[in-house]
Enzyme design. Structure first.
Site, PDB file in Angstrom:
ATOM      1  N   CYS A  53      19.871   7.794 122.067  1.00 43.25           N
ATOM      2  CA  CYS A  53      18.852   8.338 122.778  1.00 43.25           C
ATOM      3  C   CYS A  53      17.690   6.865 122.709  1.00 43.25           C
ATOM      4  CB  CYS A  53      17.984   9.393 121.912  1.00 43.25           C
ATOM      5  SG  CYS A  53      16.449   9.963 122.770  1.00 43.25           S
ATOM      6  N   CYS A  57      11.356   8.012 118.480  1.00 38.79           N
ATOM      7  CA  CYS A  57      10.812   8.922 117.521  1.00 38.79           C
ATOM      8  C   CYS A  57      11.129   8.448 116.043  1.00 38.79           C
ATOM      9  CB  CYS A  57      11.163  10.308 117.738  1.00 38.79           C
ATOM     10  SG  CYS A  57      10.883  10.823 119.460  1.00 38.79           S
ATOM     11  N   CYS A  60      13.649  10.455 113.716  1.00 41.64           N
ATOM     12  CA  CYS A  60      15.039  10.778 114.495  1.00 41.64           C
ATOM     13  C   CYS A  60      16.124   9.863 114.183  1.00 41.64           C
ATOM     14  CB  CYS A  60      14.856  11.119 115.875  1.00 41.64           C
ATOM     15  SG  CYS A  60      16.176  11.998 116.773  1.00 41.64           S
ATOM     16  N   CYS A  97      20.668  28.092 120.309  1.00 46.34           N
ATOM     17  CA  CYS A  97      19.964  26.880 120.828  1.00 46.34           C
ATOM     18  C   CYS A  97      20.932  25.746 120.973  1.00 46.34           C
ATOM     19  CB  CYS A  97      18.613  26.662 120.052  1.00 46.34           C
ATOM     20  SG  CYS A  97      17.789  25.303 120.815  1.00 46.34           S
ATOM     21  N   CYS A 129      18.676  29.207 124.098  1.00 45.17           N
ATOM     22  CA  CYS A 129      17.371  28.467 124.086  1.00 45.17           C
ATOM     23  C   CYS A 129      18.110  27.010 124.063  1.00 45.17           C
ATOM     24  CB  CYS A 129      16.832  28.590 122.774  1.00 45.17           C
ATOM     25  SG  CYS A 129      15.469  27.259 122.375  1.00 45.17           S
ATOM     26  N   CYS A 189       9.201  27.489 123.250  1.00 47.70           N
ATOM     27  CA  CYS A 189       9.223  27.277 121.679  1.00 47.70           C
ATOM     28  C   CYS A 189       8.458  26.016 121.448  1.00 47.70           C
ATOM     29  CB  CYS A 189      10.662  27.554 121.190  1.00 47.70           C
ATOM     30  SG  CYS A 189      11.213  26.842 119.600  1.00 47.70           S
ATOM     31  N   ARG A 261       8.788  29.928 112.883  1.00 45.21           N
ATOM     32  CA  ARG A 261      10.221  29.606 112.196  1.00 45.21           C
ATOM     33  C   ARG A 261      10.250  28.764 111.225  1.00 45.21           C
ATOM     34  NH1 ARG A 261      13.478  31.829 116.093  1.00 45.21           N
ATOM     35  NH2 ARG A 261      12.322  32.010 117.985  1.00 45.21           N
TER      36      ARG A 261
END
Length: 327
Positions: A53, A57, A60, A97, A129, A189, A261
């Site tokens: 990616c 972040c 991550c 998801c 999702c 979400c 969640r």
């Protein structure tokens, strides 16, 4: 209790700062007014495209710029994803998801494959999702037309702390994607992560942003950071269960009908600690041995926990989100 969208930060802070046992009691009371406390939705999260990616972040392991043990793989085949969805359903999951390590969705063959995956999983009768990064209104509508039930796009932290964690997209970018999801009438979400070096004011600020949206997210994930070697946050201390309980309880009180969640970080929690979170209003977990790229409790462990706590899996398409999105 009425549903409010006009909470002030001061009001949320007053709730957040209550003595923890009083806070849990209040949250448990609100939870029982709006939900069946014996039901917990079991969700499965699959990484359909891992690593590489371009974002930065700080938490991550999938960011290309960090040296982690994550093995990059391209978008999975549709048939393979369908097999995983069927296995998840057989083991008790009612929501599936799919996450792709993209900065944003692009209109190409990979997106066409995701559309096919969404349609296939939807045909199983599961809530579908996706979390694919930034999304335009047109792309959101295509996903909706294919049968997408929910879209995950976390705020991660408060607007004030956000720049300490991510520089490759803005807070407004995140809010715009959530708006695009709303316009397509897909269930939202959106939650965040605690343990990123933020202050309590940042946790309150993030909850304030969520609770003052024109409509509360139907689902609010509360994640505890799982530090990964090779990322800038690799040395962060473990988040205390009391910090998780405060977040979950406050979210439950100010967003009474949302699915709250208990998400990442659960693998480092005992059954007793998870039970406190359920008591405080959590009514959803992710099952399976991995959450995208971080470890998660195994399905058999969760089944044993459900038995011990007398919990039952919540059915698909139930509650506030279903009433709105399945008319």
């Amino acid at each position: 209790m009425e549903i409010r969208n006009d909470w002030t930060k001061e009001e949320i802070k007053a709730i957040f700062d209550k003595p923890v046992l009083e806070l849990i009691y209040e949250a448990a009371t609100v939870h029982r007014q709006h939900n069946d406390p014996s039901e917990v939705q079991v969700c499965t999260l699959l990484s359909i495209k891992t690593g590489g990616c371009p974002e930065d972040c700080a938490y991550c392991p999938q960011a290309a710029r960090y040296h982690t043990d994550v093995k990059v793989h391209k978008l999975l085949d549709v048939d393979f994803v369908m097999e995983k969805a069927k296995k998840a359903q057989e083991s008790g999951s009612t929501r599936f998801c799919m996450g792709a390590a993209w900065r944003e969705v692009r209109d190409n063959r990979d997106f066409d494959k995701v559309i096919e995956m969404v349609s296939g999983v939807n045909s199983l009768g599961m809530e579908v999702c996706c979390t694919l990064g930034m999304l335009t209104e047109t792309q959101a509508q295509k996903l909706k037309d294919a049968g997408l039930y929910a879209y995950n796009h976390n705020l991660d932290t408060s607007e004030e702390h956000y720049e300490e964690i991510i520089s490759t997209r803005t807070y407004d970018d995140r809010l715009e994607t959530i708006d695009n999801v709303r316009k397509a009438e897909i269930s939202v979400c959106s939650g965040g992560i605690i343990g990123l070096g933020e202050a309590n004011e940042d946790r309150i600020g993030m909850l304030h942003t969520l609770a003052t949206m024109s409509e509360h997210p139907e689902s609010v994930p509360v994640n505890a950071l799982v530090p990964v070697p090779g990322t800038p946050l690799e040395d962060q201390e473990k988040v205390s269960v009391w910090d998780m309980v405060r977040m979950i309880a406050t979210a439950r009180i100010i967003m009474p009908r949302a699915m709250v969640r208990l998400s990442a970080g659960r693998v480092r929690m005992s059954v007793e600690e998870q039970a406190l979170c359920f008591l405080a209003g959590a009514n959803s977990i992710f099952a399976g041995d991995e959450l995208l790229t971080t470890p998660n409790p195994e399905v058999d462990q969760d089944k044993a926990m459900f038995q011990t706590l007398n919990l039952k899996p919540r059915a698909s398409f139930k509650g506030a989100a279903a009433e709105k999105f399945l008319v």
